[in-house]
Design an enzyme around this catalytic site. Sequence first.
Site, mmCIF file in Angstrom:
data_model
loop_
_atom_site.group_PDB
_atom_site.id
_atom_site.type_symbol
_atom_site.label_atom_id
_atom_site.label_comp_id
_atom_site.label_asym_id
_atom_site.label_seq_id
_atom_site.Cartn_x
_atom_site.Cartn_y
_atom_site.Cartn_z
ATOM 1 C CD GLU A 1 3.032 1.442 6.026
ATOM 2 O OE1 GLU A 1 4.018 1.450 5.258
ATOM 3 O OE2 GLU A 1 3.066 1.881 7.186
ATOM 4 C CG ASP B 1 4.898 -1.287 2.815
ATOM 5 O OD1 ASP B 1 5.317 -2.132 2.002
ATOM 6 O OD2 ASP B 1 5.517 -0.247 3.093
ATOM 7 C CG HIS C 1 1.106 4.736 5.064
ATOM 8 N ND1 HIS C 1 2.043 4.776 4.044
ATOM 9 C CD2 HIS C 1 1.821 4.650 6.213
ATOM 10 C CE1 HIS C 1 3.262 4.718 4.566
ATOM 11 N NE2 HIS C 1 3.143 4.630 5.885
ATOM 12 C CG ASP D 1 3.362 4.881 10.221
ATOM 13 O OD1 ASP D 1 3.035 3.693 10.382
ATOM 14 O OD2 ASP D 1 4.063 5.286 9.286
ATOM 15 C CG HIS E 1 14.813 3.014 2.522
ATOM 16 N ND1 HIS E 1 14.246 2.200 3.454
ATOM 17 C CD2 HIS E 1 13.856 3.913 2.199
ATOM 18 C CE1 HIS E 1 13.009 2.580 3.690
ATOM 19 N NE2 HIS E 1 12.734 3.611 2.942
ATOM 20 C CG ASP F 1 17.291 0.713 4.857
ATOM 21 O OD1 ASP F 1 17.168 1.669 5.633
ATOM 22 O OD2 ASP F 1 16.372 0.295 4.124
ATOM 23 C CD GLU G 1 4.882 2.895 1.550
ATOM 24 O OE1 GLU G 1 5.786 2.241 0.991
ATOM 25 O OE2 GLU G 1 4.769 3.003 2.783
ATOM 26 C CG ASP H 1 7.265 -0.125 6.258
ATOM 27 O OD1 ASP H 1 8.192 -0.085 7.084
ATOM 28 O OD2 ASP H 1 6.868 0.869 5.623
ATOM 29 C CG ASP I 1 5.746 1.440 10.631
ATOM 30 O OD1 ASP I 1 4.833 1.392 9.789
ATOM 31 O OD2 ASP I 1 6.663 2.279 10.590
HETATM 32 C C1 3MF Z 1 6.844 5.323 6.153
HETATM 33 C C2 3MF Z 1 6.941 4.141 5.286
HETATM 34 C C3 3MF Z 1 8.258 3.989 4.594
HETATM 35 C C4 3MF Z 1 8.140 3.379 3.245
HETATM 36 C C5 3MF Z 1 9.513 3.244 2.650
HETATM 37 C C6 3MF Z 1 9.489 2.827 1.238
HETATM 38 C C7 3MF Z 1 10.198 3.877 5.994
HETATM 39 O O1 3MF Z 1 5.656 5.411 6.812
HETATM 40 O O2 3MF Z 1 6.028 3.371 5.194
HETATM 41 O O3 3MF Z 1 9.098 3.217 5.420
HETATM 42 O O4 3MF Z 1 7.485 2.142 3.259
HETATM 43 O O5 3MF Z 1 10.166 4.461 2.721
HETATM 44 O O6 3MF Z 1 8.814 3.716 0.434
HETATM 45 MG MG MG Z 2 5.646 1.589 4.158
#
Ligand code: 3MF
Ligand code: MG
EC number: 5.3.1.5
Length: 433
Positions: free
Chosen positions: A266, A294, A269, A305, A99, A102, A230, A337, A307
């Site tokens: 993802e 992702d 998600h 979430d 991003h 970042d 996404e 991700d 991750d």
């Molecule tokens: C949030 C995400 C995000 C997206 C990213 C790119 C911060 O749940 O998954 O990670 O992957 O913003 O679109």
């Molecule tokens: Mg993501």
Amino acid sequence: MTDFFHGIPTLRFEGVETESEFAFRHYDPDARILGKRMEDHLRFAICYWHNFAWPGSDPFGGQTFQRPWFGDTMEHARLKADVAFEMFQKLGAPFFCFHDADIRPEGDSFAQNTARLREMTDYLQARMEETGLQLLWGTANLFSHRRYMAGAATNPDPNVFAFAAATVKICMDATHQLGGENYVLWGGREGYETLLNTNLRREREQAGRFLQMAVDYKHKIGFAGTILIEPKPQEPTKHQYDYDVATVYGFLKDFGLEGEVRVNIEQGHAILAGHSFEHELALAASLGILGSIDMNRNDYQSGWDTDQFPNAVPEVALAYYEILRAGGFTTGGTNFDAKLRRQSLDPADLILAHAGAMDICARGLKAAAAILEDGGLEAARAARYAGWETPAAHSMLRSDLDTIAERVIAEEINPEPVSGGQERLENLVNRFV
Ligand code: 3MF
Ligand code: MG
């Protein structure tokens, strides 16, 4: 060249017998799977944000990581980039993702953000030329800054829409300059907290127009990558407009963008939306909008979430099975991700997390390819629908209820149920995972 990962070698494929933890047991980039190199199937990408920008905070506590690049000067940003490229190279992943927020410190105006982003884009371009690393996707962070608390494209204030649109423009410019394969839009704040103050119809129209403008701009500058949405159902907002693949498809159809925009799906998600990952992948493939993934999972107990890096081969195998069945990635790839647990403080933890995840994905891909090559699953699926491959079934779909009713009487049609054979098929899959 930085030496943050001091003493850790560049990881290589050493096979299952190796004693080294800094090695791949299954990820062999040059191994051929279904006629294609493993690296070209998986197209691994490492994300900038969780690895280099996230401080280790959770809803109950702040920073746990202490990194020499934490700070808000351009010097910190350059150091962060150097360490990021050190890690990308140690892992031998072909791609990364970022991003805007970042890679550059937040400025106090759009003009300053733009200048800093341009400077860091040039810096990353030089590192990419030196190392051969490529960009899987770039994106704009339209959710962290307080200006976006009520949404970016869907904000009630048109000036926030303007700031967000201008930010997407400069982020797409940066992605284009770096030869990105995709540009991602994740609408973390494009949802609502309470219906009591929300105009749903207006917000959805704003989001549709915003996306149309992003597509127009892509064509205007000749960006050849794919635009990806996404999906995510909630968190941070209570209800997010890009809820899941089906919702995104309806949205794209509504705004005439189903041929222009695909999805970045993802795993975590999908679970939050009440689906399995493979469901979302299969649906996107069947609708012609499968783009990229992702590959990070949630904690199944907490319902957040979280991750986490993938670590279940059977789950990953079913995901790659759907990707292989769809013909594999084109511009997409496998982005992690994923973030460390906040107690995993050491530089080695960053490397080992990715090494393990890459090996799990390699095992999943190999299992998926073996199931496809075996052919039993697809043969069973085809046999189940074989009745539809007859002239009578084809013409029925072009007829009407009257005609069908007459035929049911004339031919005394009275169907007998047949077994779905689920357990047999699960046994078949389990032979390979
Ligand atoms: C949030 C995400 C995000 C997206 C990213 C790119 C911060 O749940 O998954 O990670 O992957 O913003 O679109
Ligand atoms: Mg993501």
